[in-house]
Design a protein around this motif. Structure first.
Motif, PDB file in Angstrom:
ATOM      1  N   LEU A 115       0.837  -1.207   0.000  1.00  0.00           N
ATOM      2  CA  LEU A 115       0.000   0.000   0.000  1.00  0.00           C
ATOM      3  C   LEU A 115       0.868   1.251   0.000  1.00  0.00           C
ATOM      4  O   LEU A 115       0.562   2.239  -0.675  1.00  0.00           O
ATOM      5  N   THR A 119       0.137   3.057  -3.484  1.00  0.00           N
ATOM      6  CA  THR A 119      -1.036   3.938  -3.346  1.00  0.00           C
ATOM      7  C   THR A 119      -0.628   5.211  -2.622  1.00  0.00           C
ATOM      8  O   THR A 119       0.459   5.296  -2.048  1.00  0.00           O
ATOM      9  N   ASP A 120      -1.518   6.202  -2.665  1.00  0.00           N
ATOM     10  CA  ASP A 120      -1.267   7.415  -1.887  1.00  0.00           C
ATOM     11  C   ASP A 120      -2.299   7.530  -0.765  1.00  0.00           C
ATOM     12  O   ASP A 120      -2.689   8.622  -0.365  1.00  0.00           O
ATOM     13  N   LEU A 121      -2.729   6.366  -0.271  1.00  0.00           N
ATOM     14  CA  LEU A 121      -3.707   6.360   0.816  1.00  0.00           C
ATOM     15  C   LEU A 121      -3.117   6.975   2.072  1.00  0.00           C
ATOM     16  O   LEU A 121      -1.911   6.890   2.311  1.00  0.00           O
ATOM     17  N   ASP A 122      -3.993   7.589   2.867  1.00  0.00           N
ATOM     18  CA  ASP A 122      -3.581   8.152   4.144  1.00  0.00           C
ATOM     19  C   ASP A 122      -3.053   7.042   5.062  1.00  0.00           C
ATOM     20  O   ASP A 122      -3.536   5.904   5.012  1.00  0.00           O
ATOM     21  N   ASN A 124      -3.488   6.568   8.155  1.00  0.00           N
ATOM     22  CA  ASN A 124      -4.554   6.017   9.017  1.00  0.00           C
ATOM     23  C   ASN A 124      -5.303   4.896   8.300  1.00  0.00           C
ATOM     24  O   ASN A 124      -5.591   3.844   8.869  1.00  0.00           O
ATOM     25  N   THR A 125      -5.635   5.141   7.039  1.00  0.00           N
ATOM     26  CA  THR A 125      -6.357   4.137   6.241  1.00  0.00           C
ATOM     27  C   THR A 125      -5.493   2.892   6.084  1.00  0.00           C
ATOM     28  O   THR A 125      -5.976   1.761   6.246  1.00  0.00           O
ATOM     29  N   MET A 129      -6.457  -0.813   7.327  1.00  0.00           N
ATOM     30  CA  MET A 129      -6.523  -1.908   6.341  1.00  0.00           C
ATOM     31  C   MET A 129      -5.629  -3.067   6.764  1.00  0.00           C
ATOM     32  O   MET A 129      -6.017  -4.239   6.685  1.00  0.00           O
ATOM     33  N   ILE A 165      -3.697  -7.561   0.762  1.00  0.00           N
ATOM     34  CA  ILE A 165      -3.840  -6.221   1.355  1.00  0.00           C
ATOM     35  C   ILE A 165      -4.444  -5.227   0.355  1.00  0.00           C
ATOM     36  O   ILE A 165      -5.171  -4.322   0.736  1.00  0.00           O
TER      37      ILE A 165
END
Lengths: 272, 107
Positions: A115, A119-122, A124-125, A129, A165
């Motif tokens: 991740l 990805t550029d997910l936060d 926290n997310t 996850m 994931i």
């Protein structure tokens, strides 16, 4: 307990056509033709040395075949460029036999790695996850441990957590039950069925565990000495009259016929 | 995927349509956190949602945590099909309050 429900589409997601594979001069796979439908659990079975791990490597693009093609949604991975392969691999998850975690990172960081890389997910997310997947694998308390502190079964489950994931479209799973106790093995089979149902994953499992294969498979492909003997449903495999399949199901030891002269020659090769 | 907000009683209803996945869950997160930041309780309407991945569910978990800390509510309404199976697979049905329809929530 999750029941096996064949909710598969007839749309073919993966096509293996006329595939040959070799290590140097040694031919390992010969004229393999196989398709995997979207949402299907396909189990590739065969004894040791039958070529199933090589087929997996070919399908993952880790080893080029010597002939033939492998199509993912129409894209031939044998001809694909780096960018196409990279995009395709983001839709795939691979759970290797020993987990293949990086020993220098904690279990949690291993699972978060795809991740963070893709990805550029936060953060926290990403953390939630990762913990969702650890909970799913019954590894909730192991996030901060290092891989060396886990048992073989835990490593396998942590490897599966990392493989799923990113909620991949296609999951490859090499020997899920090998080395696991019977209860953990059954739990893992149930998890594979649940992942397919809830996430609509297409799952390709390589195994030699009969019970597991019969529990999870929509179809089973049986390899023997590099040849695809049969691809069929569990019932079709059980009804197959080919002696190689019958021996595999009945766990009959192979009767190895030796040429006495060649055997002696092999044993004494190089001797005075 | 698309989403929009409507008002229902004291709640903001976040309607999710289509598929929530890695490519768009950040937008849902921004919207959800903004609603909670305004001190509003939320009903997330799943009635037209066909798929939600774990990045989407993680977003809702983060939202629920913020709601709980601020004495607000976050409900999930009309979860069915694959999204409901994802909730059950991740055992989040034991964490979220699920209701059959937005209208089932009374003041």
């Amino acid at each position: 307990m999750t029941q096996k429900t064949a909710k598969t589409n007839t749309k073919s997601l993966i096509e293996v056509n006329q595939l040959d594979s070799a290590y140097g001069d040694r031919q390992v796979l010969n004229d393999i033709n196989l398709s995997v439908n979207e949402g299907e659990i396909l189990v590739i079975m065969g004894g040791s040395g039958s070529g199933k791990s090589t087929l997996l490597k070919n399908m993952l693009g880790l080893m080029p075949p010597s002939a033939g093609e492998i199509l993912f949604d129409g894209l031939n991975i044998c001809d694909a460029n780096r960018s196409q392969l990279s995009k395709l691999r983001r839709s795939m998850g691979v759970a290797f036999q020993g987990g293949a975690l990086l020993s220098s990172m904690s279990v949690g960081d291993n699972i978060k790695l795809p991740l963070r890389q893709h990805t550029d997910l936060d953060e926290n997310t990403i953390s939630i996850m990762s913990r969702l997947k650890l909970e799913l694998m019954n590894l909730a308390d192991y996030e901060d441990l290092m891989p060396s502190e886990l048992s073989g079964g835990m490593l396998k489950r942590a490897g599966l957590a990392r493989a799923v994931i990113m909620d991949p479209k296609i999951l490859f799973f090499d020997e899920p039950s090998a080395g696991l106790d019977p209860v953990t093995s059954v739990e893992l089979d149930q998890l594979i069925l649940q992942l397919r149902t809830a996430m609509n994953m297409t799952i390709i499992v390589v195994t030699h565990e009969l019970e597991s294969a019969f529990t999870i498979a929509d179809r089973i492909a049986v390899l023997f000495d590099g040849e695809l003997v049969i691809t069929g449903t569990v019932d079709e495999i059980k009804a197959c009259t080919d002696s190689r399949v019958i021996n595999l199901i009945n766990r009959t030891p192979r009767d190895i016929q030796l040429d006495a002269d060649q055997y002696l020659s092999r044993l004494t090769k190089g001797a005075e | 995927m698309s989403f929009d907000c409507t008002e229902y009683l004291q709640y903001t209803v976040l309607h999710l349509t289509g598929e929530v996945d890695l490519s768009n869950s950040s937008k849902v997160r921004s919207c959800l956190l903004e609603i909670l930041d305004q001190g509003k309780s939320v009903i997330v309407d799943f009635s037209t949602l066909t798929y939600i991945d774990s990045s989407g569910m993680a977003t809702l978990v983060e939202g629920l945590n913020i709601a709980n800390k601020n004495n607000l509510s976050l409900f999930i309404a009309a979860a069915n099909g694959a999204p409901l199976q994802v909730i059950e697979l991740t055992r989040l049905n034991q964490v979220f309050t699920l209701v059959n329809a937005v209208e089932d929530i009374k003041e």
